[in-house]
Design an enzyme around this catalytic site. Sequence first.
Site, PDB file in Angstrom:
ATOM      1  N   ASN A  13     -14.123  17.070 149.492  1.00 62.80           N
ATOM      2  CA  ASN A  13     -15.084  15.979 149.325  1.00 62.80           C
ATOM      3  C   ASN A  13     -14.901  15.439 147.910  1.00 62.80           C
ATOM      4  O   ASN A  13     -15.360  16.044 146.951  1.00 62.80           O
ATOM      5  CB  ASN A  13     -16.506  16.534 149.536  1.00 62.80           C
ATOM      6  N   TRP A  14     -14.219  14.330 147.822  1.00 64.56           N
ATOM      7  CA  TRP A  14     -13.887  13.785 146.492  1.00 64.56           C
ATOM      8  C   TRP A  14     -15.093  13.113 145.817  1.00 64.56           C
ATOM      9  O   TRP A  14     -15.028  12.778 144.646  1.00 64.56           O
ATOM     10  CB  TRP A  14     -12.735  12.775 146.601  1.00 64.56           C
ATOM     11  N   LYS A  15     -16.139  12.906 146.598  1.00 65.97           N
ATOM     12  CA  LYS A  15     -17.353  12.246 146.072  1.00 65.97           C
ATOM     13  C   LYS A  15     -16.981  10.890 145.439  1.00 65.97           C
ATOM     14  O   LYS A  15     -16.051  10.238 145.895  1.00 65.97           O
ATOM     15  CB  LYS A  15     -18.092  13.182 145.105  1.00 65.97           C
ATOM     16  N   HIS A  98     -24.960  14.937 153.325  1.00 64.00           N
ATOM     17  CA  HIS A  98     -24.699  15.697 152.107  1.00 64.00           C
ATOM     18  C   HIS A  98     -25.968  15.698 151.240  1.00 64.00           C
ATOM     19  O   HIS A  98     -26.682  14.703 151.191  1.00 64.00           O
ATOM     20  CB  HIS A  98     -23.523  15.088 151.342  1.00 64.00           C
ATOM     21  N   GLU A 100     -26.427  15.354 148.208  1.00 69.45           N
ATOM     22  CA  GLU A 100     -26.504  14.274 147.217  1.00 69.45           C
ATOM     23  C   GLU A 100     -27.009  12.986 147.855  1.00 69.45           C
ATOM     24  O   GLU A 100     -27.742  12.211 147.235  1.00 69.45           O
ATOM     25  CB  GLU A 100     -25.125  14.084 146.553  1.00 69.45           C
ATOM     26  N   GLU A 168     -24.412  24.182 152.620  1.00 66.55           N
ATOM     27  CA  GLU A 168     -24.206  23.958 151.188  1.00 66.55           C
ATOM     28  C   GLU A 168     -25.527  24.144 150.453  1.00 66.55           C
ATOM     29  O   GLU A 168     -26.329  23.197 150.371  1.00 66.55           O
ATOM     30  CB  GLU A 168     -23.686  22.538 150.945  1.00 66.55           C
ATOM     31  N   GLY A 174     -21.665  22.200 142.528  1.00 65.89           N
ATOM     32  CA  GLY A 174     -21.275  21.735 141.205  1.00 65.89           C
ATOM     33  C   GLY A 174     -21.804  22.584 140.059  1.00 65.89           C
ATOM     34  O   GLY A 174     -21.747  22.176 138.903  1.00 65.89           O
ATOM     35  N   SER A 212     -19.403  25.156 144.998  1.00 69.29           N
ATOM     36  CA  SER A 212     -18.635  25.879 143.967  1.00 69.29           C
ATOM     37  C   SER A 212     -17.537  26.771 144.531  1.00 69.29           C
ATOM     38  O   SER A 212     -17.249  27.836 143.968  1.00 69.29           O
ATOM     39  CB  SER A 212     -19.571  26.689 143.062  1.00 69.29           C
ATOM     40  N   GLY A 233     -15.851  20.467 146.713  1.00 68.24           N
ATOM     41  CA  GLY A 233     -16.069  19.282 145.899  1.00 68.24           C
ATOM     42  C   GLY A 233     -15.132  19.265 144.704  1.00 68.24           C
ATOM     43  O   GLY A 233     -13.972  18.859 144.782  1.00 68.24           O
ATOM     44  N   GLY A 234     -15.631  19.741 143.564  1.00 65.88           N
ATOM     45  CA  GLY A 234     -14.881  19.650 142.314  1.00 65.88           C
ATOM     46  C   GLY A 234     -13.450  20.165 142.401  1.00 65.88           C
ATOM     47  O   GLY A 234     -12.520  19.523 141.896  1.00 65.88           O
TER      48      GLY A 234
HETATM   49  P1  PGA Z   1     -18.631  21.592 144.639  1.00 67.42           P
HETATM   50  O1  PGA Z   1     -19.217  20.553 145.710  1.00 67.42           O
HETATM   51  O2  PGA Z   1     -17.481  22.299 145.289  1.00 67.42           O
HETATM   52  O3  PGA Z   1     -18.221  20.756 143.468  1.00 67.42           O
HETATM   53  O4  PGA Z   1     -19.747  22.547 144.317  1.00 67.42           O
HETATM   54  C1  PGA Z   1     -19.285  20.884 147.063  1.00 67.42           C
HETATM   55  C2  PGA Z   1     -19.888  19.742 147.842  1.00 67.42           C
HETATM   56  O5  PGA Z   1     -20.823  19.109 147.339  1.00 67.42           O
HETATM   57  O6  PGA Z   1     -19.450  19.423 148.957  1.00 67.42           O
END
Ligand code: PGA
Length: 251
Positions: A13-15, A98, A100, A168, A174, A212, A233-234
Amino acid sequence: MDKTRSRRLIAGNWKMNGLRAEGLALARAIRAGAAGVPADLLVCPPATLLGTVGAAIGGSTIALGGQDCHAAGPGAHTGDIAAAMLADLGCRYVIVGHSERRADHGESDAMVQAKAAAGLAAGLIAIVCLGETEAERDRGEALAVVARQLAGSLPVKASAANTVVAYEPVWAIGTGRTPSSADILAVHGHLRRELAGRFSDAAGFRLLYGGSVKPGNAREILALPDVDGALVGGASLKAEDFLAIARFSAP
Ligand code: PGA
């Protein structure tokens, strides 16, 4: 739950990250290292990069996904993207719900359910995200919260073939913090039992863990019996990290 383990899904997930040159370089690097990786790979770049990334991974086994879609079909919704538009660009998946988006855009379970249904109607596989906040976990409500989100967010037509569930925990996204293996297992087991109460093919649903995930913890997390993959994500923004995580997915 005892079940035949499906090939795991490692989703990036590149956001809201990546200009064209960066997205192209990342997609090419993932493609270059993907051969022989023992997992299904998915990249979900921002909507602006779907065409560029889709072209860069075209003809490979790496799948393309969107990070969100609107619940309605094409029409007067300025700034939004219909699921059919994602499918038209070559997407096979769409992430919905998600945390976010739930936080930034006030998306309720009902809205997430409608978005997932729109994704399925467009022929996409919906990745439905859910997870408790830190306060909810501290109050001992994690299992109740994820069960409620699952009940409210999965569309009526969900099946193991068209829907993936991503657990999640909000406090793990993050932050570099992850739940213990026992806690992940407890939630995934609970989700599986809840699915079994509603779907005859519950054992086939892929349950991803996200929050994470990194090369340093992926081996332990992906070895857990009820973890069918990861939403990353990251660490998905570095090809070598994303691929290293996927390499820990040997059956
Ligand atoms: P993260 O994000 O790996 O940076 O914690 C995961 C996500 O939000 O899908």
